[in-house]
Write an enzyme that holds these catalytic residues in place. Structure first.
Site, short mmCIF file in Angstrom:
data_model
loop_
_atom_site.label_atom_id
_atom_site.label_comp_id
_atom_site.label_asym_id
_atom_site.label_seq_id
_atom_site.Cartn_x
_atom_site.Cartn_y
_atom_site.Cartn_z
N ARG A 150 0.84 -1.20 0.00
CA ARG A 150 0.00 0.00 0.00
C ARG A 150 0.87 1.25 0.00
O ARG A 150 2.05 1.20 0.37
CB ARG A 150 -0.92 0.00 1.21
CG ARG A 150 -0.21 -0.08 2.53
CD ARG A 150 -1.22 -0.21 3.68
NE ARG A 150 -1.77 -1.56 3.73
CZ ARG A 150 -2.77 -1.93 4.55
NH1 ARG A 150 -3.33 -1.06 5.37
NH2 ARG A 150 -3.20 -3.16 4.55
N ASP A 207 0.25 5.34 1.45
CA ASP A 207 -0.70 6.13 2.24
C ASP A 207 -1.40 7.20 1.41
O ASP A 207 -0.95 7.55 0.32
CB ASP A 207 0.04 6.87 3.36
CG ASP A 207 0.53 5.94 4.45
OD1 ASP A 207 0.15 4.76 4.45
OD2 ASP A 207 1.29 6.42 5.31
N TYR A 264 12.04 4.03 -1.85
CA TYR A 264 11.21 5.22 -1.71
C TYR A 264 12.08 6.47 -1.83
O TYR A 264 13.27 6.44 -1.48
CB TYR A 264 10.55 5.26 -0.32
CG TYR A 264 9.32 4.39 -0.19
CD1 TYR A 264 8.07 4.92 -0.48
CD2 TYR A 264 9.42 3.07 0.22
CE1 TYR A 264 6.93 4.13 -0.35
CE2 TYR A 264 8.28 2.28 0.35
CZ TYR A 264 7.04 2.83 0.07
OH TYR A 264 5.91 2.06 0.19
N ARG A 322 8.49 7.96 6.23
CA ARG A 322 8.16 9.32 6.67
C ARG A 322 8.77 9.63 8.04
O ARG A 322 9.18 10.77 8.29
CB ARG A 322 6.64 9.51 6.68
CG ARG A 322 6.04 9.48 5.27
CD ARG A 322 4.53 9.38 5.27
NE ARG A 322 3.91 10.44 6.04
CZ ARG A 322 2.61 10.47 6.33
NH1 ARG A 322 1.80 9.48 5.93
NH2 ARG A 322 2.11 11.47 7.03
#
Lengths: 248, 248
Positions: free
Chosen positions: A51, A53, A111, A198
């Site tokens: 997934r 966010d 990422y 994050r």
């Protein structure tokens, strides 16, 4: 039954994340609707690599699905893009062996987190970068980030809402690239916990500001306590850059 | 009375262009409302370096205004940005001599036109680049564009709706930069007619596709006939890059 893999990029600004949820408005919902309109298979579901966010973007998210459709694989990209909104673009479609699974087969993911360090926000990057204008000690940030490389229990860098049975993950590589008015953080790992990249980005900013020192990181990891790491950086600076697979 | 100059960047996607018009929704309207809310001068108007069309962006648009406000010039940028939507950002404010005029004082302007040459659109550039996937002969485009440098009557490269008394303008420099999946056209000139840069970009694409040859350009200029040049490229690929002034 054909097993088709697609690589998709999306601007996550206007979506509630990748994965389907009862309240709708997800990337997965839009992709499945577009594919079903082509294959007429009402029950068709896609399998994402994982997934993302709400508000998080993707340069190279990967998913696969099984279909009886006879559409030749080389026709898929044009056909599906014609049925997608302009903030979701399929870049590639490949016919895969039956055993390929976008989530289980993934070796690692990369990422990117972007920080716009201009005095005033770059208007063209406002949806894709965190604006942070204040001196950042980039060398200290790099030193602290290197402490995360390797296999660790990342409980301190996961949302307390994480329901994963184990918080042990391996980070293979972290790079912090500096260019005028921009910092780009690339993190490659075996897998990531909820909010992990994050929180890494937010912790890096705290190190850059001197609120934490690079030498604090080992103790933060060891404590397995989310309250010791930095804040969860805003979603819009994050992009799922690519997903790495073995040769099939 | 202070004469304040500002440099502003904006994402023009959601606006009807820079210059105020009766139907509203312009960059100028938004800037004037923000400034008036600070100075309480109801009649305050700003003077832009020139208009930009609906959907066209700016990296460094310039405007000035006269005000009795005692706000120190170094406070202006933060104060106005706090009152602007996030698609309009003031980058700089300077106190200027009384004779500075954003339009009359400009020596030249530079526009950028971006073409995304990827097979499928770059989702993060979709608002700022024309997507054009087809082989383009970049060398031919450069040769043709060089024919536009210098002083010419640009009637063939202006919208027939242009009401300017003279269509003679000088182009000082044209550069076409190629990078992976992207072409960036930079045009610097004394001034530009309505749609002129977009018609230059559309003509360059036609040269790149072989629909026109570089050697056709002198005759197209000489004919002063809009129907001979290429199409008007879409607005969203265009950005007013900067405005050049003498030292003040």
């Amino acid at each position: 039954m054909n097993n088709i893999r697609m690589i998709v990029s999306y601007d996550g600004t206007d979506y509630s994340g990748f994965q389907s949820q009862p309240s709708g408005n997800t990337i997965q919902d839009v992709l499945e609707a577009a594919i079903r309109s082509l294959t007429k298979e009402d029950g068709l579901r896609i399998i994402g690599s994982g997934r993302t966010d709400a508000g998080v973007h993707a340069q190279g998210q990967v998913f696969n699905f099984h279909t009886e459709s006879r559409i030749p694989v080389e026709r898929w990209t044009l056909a599906i893009n014609a049925r997608l909104p302009d903030d979701i673009v399929v870049l590639q479609a490949d016919l895969m062996p039956p055993e390929f699974h976008a989530r289980h087969s993934a070796l690692s993911k990369t990422y990117r987190y972007v920080i716009d360090t201009s005095q005033f926000p770059d208007v063209f990057q406002r949806r894709y970068a965190l604006h942070h204008y204040a001196p950042l000690d980039v060398q200290a940030m790099r030193e602290g980030l290197q402490e995360l490389v390797g296999e660790h229990d990342f409980t301190s860098f996961a949302s307390p809402q994480s329901t994963q049975p184990s918080h042990v993950r391996t980070i293979y590589n972290i790079a912090l690239l500096e260019s005028p008015n921009k910092l780009e953080l690339y993190v490659t790992g075996s897998g990531f916990l909820y909010n992990m990249v994050r929180i890494i980005a937010g912790t890096a900013v705290w190190i850059g500001e001197g609120k934490l020192s690079p030498g604090d990181i080992p103790a933060i990891l060891a404590a397995r306590d989310r309250t010791l790491a930095g804040p969860t950086a805003m979603a819009h600076g994050l992009t799922l850059w690519q997903v790495e697979y073995p040769e099939f």
